[in-house]
Design a protein around this motif. Structure first.
Motif, PDB file in Angstrom:
ATOM      1  N   ARG A 137      66.739  19.959 -12.018  1.00  0.00           N
ATOM      2  CA  ARG A 137      65.768  19.882 -12.797  1.00  0.00           C
ATOM      3  C   ARG A 137      64.362  19.861 -11.381  1.00  0.00           C
ATOM      4  O   ARG A 137      63.704  20.246 -11.603  1.00  0.00           O
ATOM      5  CB  ARG A 137      65.880  18.182 -12.088  1.00  0.00           C
ATOM      6  CG  ARG A 137      64.945  17.030 -11.801  1.00  0.00           C
ATOM      7  CD  ARG A 137      65.640  16.032 -11.841  1.00  0.00           C
ATOM      8  NE  ARG A 137      66.453  14.768 -13.002  1.00  0.00           N
ATOM      9  CZ  ARG A 137      67.116  14.235 -12.568  1.00  0.00           C
ATOM     10  NH1 ARG A 137      67.807  14.040 -11.639  1.00  0.00           N
ATOM     11  NH2 ARG A 137      67.568  14.197 -14.124  1.00  0.00           N
ATOM     12  N   VAL A 138      65.538  20.604 -10.205  1.00  0.00           N
ATOM     13  CA  VAL A 138      64.809  20.986  -8.963  1.00  0.00           C
ATOM     14  C   VAL A 138      64.247  22.600  -9.421  1.00  0.00           C
ATOM     15  O   VAL A 138      63.001  22.818  -9.424  1.00  0.00           O
ATOM     16  CB  VAL A 138      65.554  21.450  -7.718  1.00  0.00           C
ATOM     17  CG1 VAL A 138      64.857  22.114  -6.825  1.00  0.00           C
ATOM     18  CG2 VAL A 138      65.586  19.877  -7.272  1.00  0.00           C
ATOM     19  N   ASN A 139      64.745  22.869 -10.435  1.00  0.00           N
ATOM     20  CA  ASN A 139      64.859  24.372 -10.970  1.00  0.00           C
ATOM     21  C   ASN A 139      63.624  24.529 -11.485  1.00  0.00           C
ATOM     22  O   ASN A 139      62.687  25.310 -11.602  1.00  0.00           O
ATOM     23  CB  ASN A 139      65.457  25.406 -10.934  1.00  0.00           C
ATOM     24  CG  ASN A 139      66.816  26.168 -10.377  1.00  0.00           C
ATOM     25  OD1 ASN A 139      66.257  26.345  -9.374  1.00  0.00           O
ATOM     26  ND2 ASN A 139      67.889  26.202 -10.041  1.00  0.00           N
ATOM     27  N   SER A 140      63.508  23.870 -12.732  1.00  0.00           N
ATOM     28  CA  SER A 140      62.475  23.870 -13.853  1.00  0.00           C
ATOM     29  C   SER A 140      61.738  23.002 -13.352  1.00  0.00           C
ATOM     30  O   SER A 140      60.128  23.419 -14.133  1.00  0.00           O
ATOM     31  CB  SER A 140      62.978  22.283 -14.721  1.00  0.00           C
ATOM     32  OG  SER A 140      63.174  20.952 -13.851  1.00  0.00           O
ATOM     33  N   GLU A 141      61.177  22.123 -11.893  1.00  0.00           N
ATOM     34  CA  GLU A 141      59.731  22.019 -11.484  1.00  0.00           C
ATOM     35  C   GLU A 141      59.561  22.593 -11.316  1.00  0.00           C
ATOM     36  O   GLU A 141      58.483  23.302 -10.376  1.00  0.00           O
ATOM     37  CB  GLU A 141      60.075  20.955 -10.518  1.00  0.00           C
ATOM     38  CG  GLU A 141      60.860  19.486 -10.726  1.00  0.00           C
ATOM     39  CD  GLU A 141      59.567  18.334 -12.409  1.00  0.00           C
ATOM     40  OE1 GLU A 141      58.751  17.500 -11.750  1.00  0.00           O
ATOM     41  OE2 GLU A 141      59.549  19.144 -13.494  1.00  0.00           O
ATOM     42  N   ILE A 142      59.926  23.502  -9.967  1.00  0.00           N
ATOM     43  CA  ILE A 142      59.654  24.575  -9.416  1.00  0.00           C
ATOM     44  C   ILE A 142      59.400  25.752 -10.151  1.00  0.00           C
ATOM     45  O   ILE A 142      58.031  25.792 -10.022  1.00  0.00           O
ATOM     46  CB  ILE A 142      60.708  25.405  -8.841  1.00  0.00           C
ATOM     47  CG1 ILE A 142      60.892  24.155  -7.552  1.00  0.00           C
ATOM     48  CG2 ILE A 142      60.292  27.018  -7.467  1.00  0.00           C
ATOM     49  CD1 ILE A 142      61.883  25.596  -6.453  1.00  0.00           C
ATOM     50  N   ALA A 143      59.341  26.197 -11.238  1.00  0.00           N
ATOM     51  CA  ALA A 143      59.468  26.500 -12.035  1.00  0.00           C
ATOM     52  C   ALA A 143      57.874  26.169 -12.996  1.00  0.00           C
ATOM     53  O   ALA A 143      56.666  27.428 -13.212  1.00  0.00           O
ATOM     54  CB  ALA A 143      59.973  26.728 -14.065  1.00  0.00           C
ATOM     55  N   ARG A 144      57.300  25.068 -13.532  1.00  0.00           N
ATOM     56  CA  ARG A 144      55.862  24.632 -13.647  1.00  0.00           C
ATOM     57  C   ARG A 144      55.430  24.817 -12.612  1.00  0.00           C
ATOM     58  O   ARG A 144      54.416  25.213 -13.443  1.00  0.00           O
ATOM     59  CB  ARG A 144      56.441  23.119 -13.789  1.00  0.00           C
ATOM     60  CG  ARG A 144      56.416  22.408 -14.663  1.00  0.00           C
ATOM     61  CD  ARG A 144      57.670  20.769 -14.573  1.00  0.00           C
ATOM     62  NE  ARG A 144      55.714  20.498 -15.300  1.00  0.00           N
ATOM     63  CZ  ARG A 144      56.051  19.012 -14.848  1.00  0.00           C
ATOM     64  NH1 ARG A 144      56.356  18.120 -14.480  1.00  0.00           N
ATOM     65  NH2 ARG A 144      54.851  18.776 -15.517  1.00  0.00           N
ATOM     66  N   ILE A 145      55.243  24.509 -11.075  1.00  0.00           N
ATOM     67  CA  ILE A 145      54.402  25.352 -10.670  1.00  0.00           C
ATOM     68  C   ILE A 145      54.120  26.640 -10.750  1.00  0.00           C
ATOM     69  O   ILE A 145      53.088  27.109  -9.828  1.00  0.00           O
ATOM     70  CB  ILE A 145      54.455  25.008  -8.453  1.00  0.00           C
ATOM     71  CG1 ILE A 145      55.122  23.152  -8.877  1.00  0.00           C
ATOM     72  CG2 ILE A 145      53.481  25.096  -7.639  1.00  0.00           C
ATOM     73  CD1 ILE A 145      55.185  22.748  -7.261  1.00  0.00           C
ATOM     74  N   ARG A 146      55.280  27.815 -10.283  1.00  0.00           N
ATOM     75  CA  ARG A 146      54.975  28.572 -10.476  1.00  0.00           C
ATOM     76  C   ARG A 146      54.406  30.111 -12.028  1.00  0.00           C
ATOM     77  O   ARG A 146      53.236  30.620 -12.084  1.00  0.00           O
ATOM     78  CB  ARG A 146      56.562  29.831 -10.917  1.00  0.00           C
ATOM     79  CG  ARG A 146      57.338  30.139  -9.566  1.00  0.00           C
ATOM     80  CD  ARG A 146      58.585  31.034  -9.366  1.00  0.00           C
ATOM     81  NE  ARG A 146      59.309  30.842  -8.459  1.00  0.00           N
ATOM     82  CZ  ARG A 146      59.506  31.078  -7.640  1.00  0.00           C
ATOM     83  NH1 ARG A 146      58.214  31.906  -7.389  1.00  0.00           N
ATOM     84  NH2 ARG A 146      60.009  31.175  -6.537  1.00  0.00           N
ATOM     85  N   ALA A 147      54.279  28.722 -12.545  1.00  0.00           N
ATOM     86  CA  ALA A 147      53.828  29.332 -14.253  1.00  0.00           C
ATOM     87  C   ALA A 147      52.522  29.092 -13.608  1.00  0.00           C
ATOM     88  O   ALA A 147      51.491  30.046 -14.376  1.00  0.00           O
ATOM     89  CB  ALA A 147      54.236  28.587 -15.650  1.00  0.00           C
ATOM     90  N   VAL A 148      52.266  28.197 -12.943  1.00  0.00           N
ATOM     91  CA  VAL A 148      50.904  27.854 -12.923  1.00  0.00           C
ATOM     92  C   VAL A 148      49.842  29.354 -11.496  1.00  0.00           C
ATOM     93  O   VAL A 148      48.776  30.123 -12.275  1.00  0.00           O
ATOM     94  CB  VAL A 148      50.220  26.506 -12.130  1.00  0.00           C
ATOM     95  CG1 VAL A 148      49.023  26.805 -12.299  1.00  0.00           C
ATOM     96  CG2 VAL A 148      50.799  25.669 -13.061  1.00  0.00           C
ATOM     97  N   LEU A 149      50.978  29.267 -10.783  1.00  0.00           N
ATOM     98  CA  LEU A 149      50.308  30.927 -10.010  1.00  0.00           C
ATOM     99  C   LEU A 149      50.698  31.923 -10.737  1.00  0.00           C
ATOM    100  O   LEU A 149      49.965  32.288  -9.969  1.00  0.00           O
ATOM    101  CB  LEU A 149      51.273  30.307  -9.158  1.00  0.00           C
ATOM    102  CG  LEU A 149      51.440  28.986  -7.546  1.00  0.00           C
ATOM    103  CD1 LEU A 149      51.903  28.735  -6.949  1.00  0.00           C
ATOM    104  CD2 LEU A 149      49.756  27.886  -7.789  1.00  0.00           C
ATOM    105  N   ALA A 150      51.521  31.976 -11.038  1.00  0.00           N
ATOM    106  CA  ALA A 150      51.846  32.882 -11.701  1.00  0.00           C
ATOM    107  C   ALA A 150      50.209  33.728 -13.131  1.00  0.00           C
ATOM    108  O   ALA A 150      49.867  34.475 -13.059  1.00  0.00           O
ATOM    109  CB  ALA A 150      53.194  33.161 -12.375  1.00  0.00           C
ATOM    110  N   SER A 151      49.924  32.607 -13.749  1.00  0.00           N
ATOM    111  CA  SER A 151      48.378  32.772 -14.347  1.00  0.00           C
ATOM    112  C   SER A 151      47.398  33.103 -13.786  1.00  0.00           C
ATOM    113  O   SER A 151      46.579  33.771 -14.226  1.00  0.00           O
ATOM    114  CB  SER A 151      48.527  31.359 -15.341  1.00  0.00           C
ATOM    115  OG  SER A 151      47.936  30.296 -14.195  1.00  0.00           O
ATOM    116  N   TRP A 152      47.105  32.814 -12.641  1.00  0.00           N
ATOM    117  CA  TRP A 152      46.040  32.996 -11.402  1.00  0.00           C
ATOM    118  C   TRP A 152      46.869  34.641 -10.926  1.00  0.00           C
ATOM    119  O   TRP A 152      45.604  34.493  -9.824  1.00  0.00           O
ATOM    120  CB  TRP A 152      45.788  31.464 -10.111  1.00  0.00           C
ATOM    121  CG  TRP A 152      45.527  30.370 -11.111  1.00  0.00           C
ATOM    122  CD1 TRP A 152      45.156  30.125 -12.732  1.00  0.00           C
ATOM    123  CD2 TRP A 152      45.968  28.870 -10.700  1.00  0.00           C
ATOM    124  NE1 TRP A 152      44.821  29.090 -12.564  1.00  0.00           N
ATOM    125  CE2 TRP A 152      45.722  28.253 -11.124  1.00  0.00           C
ATOM    126  CE3 TRP A 152      45.982  29.184  -9.421  1.00  0.00           C
ATOM    127  CZ2 TRP A 152      45.261  27.211 -11.491  1.00  0.00           C
ATOM    128  CZ3 TRP A 152      45.922  27.292  -9.027  1.00  0.00           C
ATOM    129  CH2 TRP A 152      45.825  26.415 -10.322  1.00  0.00           C
TER     130      TRP A 152
END
Length: 268
Positions: A137-152
């Motif tokens: 659960r924790v890793n999936s929530e971190i991954a959601r933020i990573r995906a946004v930041l990586a797109s920027w």
């Protein structure tokens, strides 16, 4: 509990399972064992030993204070946990190993409502969050933020970054929820106002709030924070040219779009 003795409290190999004292402390022992059973922690022998010993540490401390752990103040938990491993070992019995402290932090959080991990410098927030909320659960929530930041183009969006998990987990623990949907602007404002993160981590907090706002769960960082975070943005030096005996060889410098820092010189 004092009649049971350390041998029984630690439940070593030859402890007495039928001792009368176990029935007398059932009210305390039950919640402690329930926490251990609920933690997301691989059942290796040394972790099992640490989980048994954290129960013994807490029961021993109840005897010393004359009060149950439900009534301990945040300062009492900090005293027992210590601000680092050395301080921890000064306040617990000598048989308590380094591995006991992280489990003690989980018990403090779940049973003692302790939530001041910003005052404990060396506690690993990511591991603690895994154990309390669940690794997946924790890793999936971190991954959601990573995906946004990586797109920027943020380097915080890279999988090898370690700053983002630490800051995100601090927020999840403070909010007592593993879900990004529960992160609101009030929490980010509180973290800044009470200086719960080091100044070197402020740009990571800023980037995290930007990403959470993009997901629709909070407001963007205030304009004053944008300027402050930009002022904390690390500067990268151009690598000097190398000279060989034959000729001067210019080293190529790859320009990489940065976010508000890649955390290469920050401690976790």
């Amino acid at each position: 509990m004092s009649e049971l003795g350390v041998q029984n409290l630690r439940r070593l190999k030859d402890h007495d399972r039928s001792a009368a004292g176990w029935r007398l402390i059932r009210r305390l022992l039950g919640p402690l064992e329930a926490v251990n059973a609920a933690l997301d922690s691989p059942p290796t022998p040394h972790r099992r030993r640490a989980m048994l010993d954290v129960v013994a540490v807490l029961l021993t401390r109840c005897v010393e204070t004359g009060r149950t752990f439900w009534g301990w103040t945040p300062q009492e938990w900090i005293h027992l946990l210590g601000r680092n491993q050395a301080e921890f070992h000064r306040h617990v019995p000598g048989w308590a190993s380094d591995e006991v402290r992280p489990y003690l932090a989980a018990h403090a959080y779940l049973l003692g409502s302790f939530n001041e991990f910003h005052r404990l410098g060396s506690i690993q927030r990511l591991t603690l969050s895994w154990r309390i909320f669940g690794r997946d659960r924790v890793n999936s929530e971190i991954a959601r933020i990573r995906a946004v930041l990586a797109s920027w183009g943020y380097q915080l969006g890279r999988d090898d970054d370690t700053l983002l998990p630490m800051v995100v987990c601090q927020l999840l623990l403070l909010n007592r929820s593993p879900y990004l949907e529960d992160l609101d602007s009030t929490l980010f404002d509180r973290v800044r106002r009470e200086e719960m993160l080091a100044s070197s981590q402020r740009y990571t907090l800023h980037a995290t709030q930007r990403a959470v706002a993009e997901l629709g769960f909070c407001d963007p960082p205030p304009p004053s924070e944008v300027r402050r975070a930009q002022g904390l943005r690390p500067r990268h030096r151009r690598r000097p040219s190398r000279l060989t005996s034959c000729a001067s060889v210019r080293q190529p410098v790859q320009l990489v779009r940065q976010g508000f820092g890649d955390g290469t010189d920050a401690a976790v």
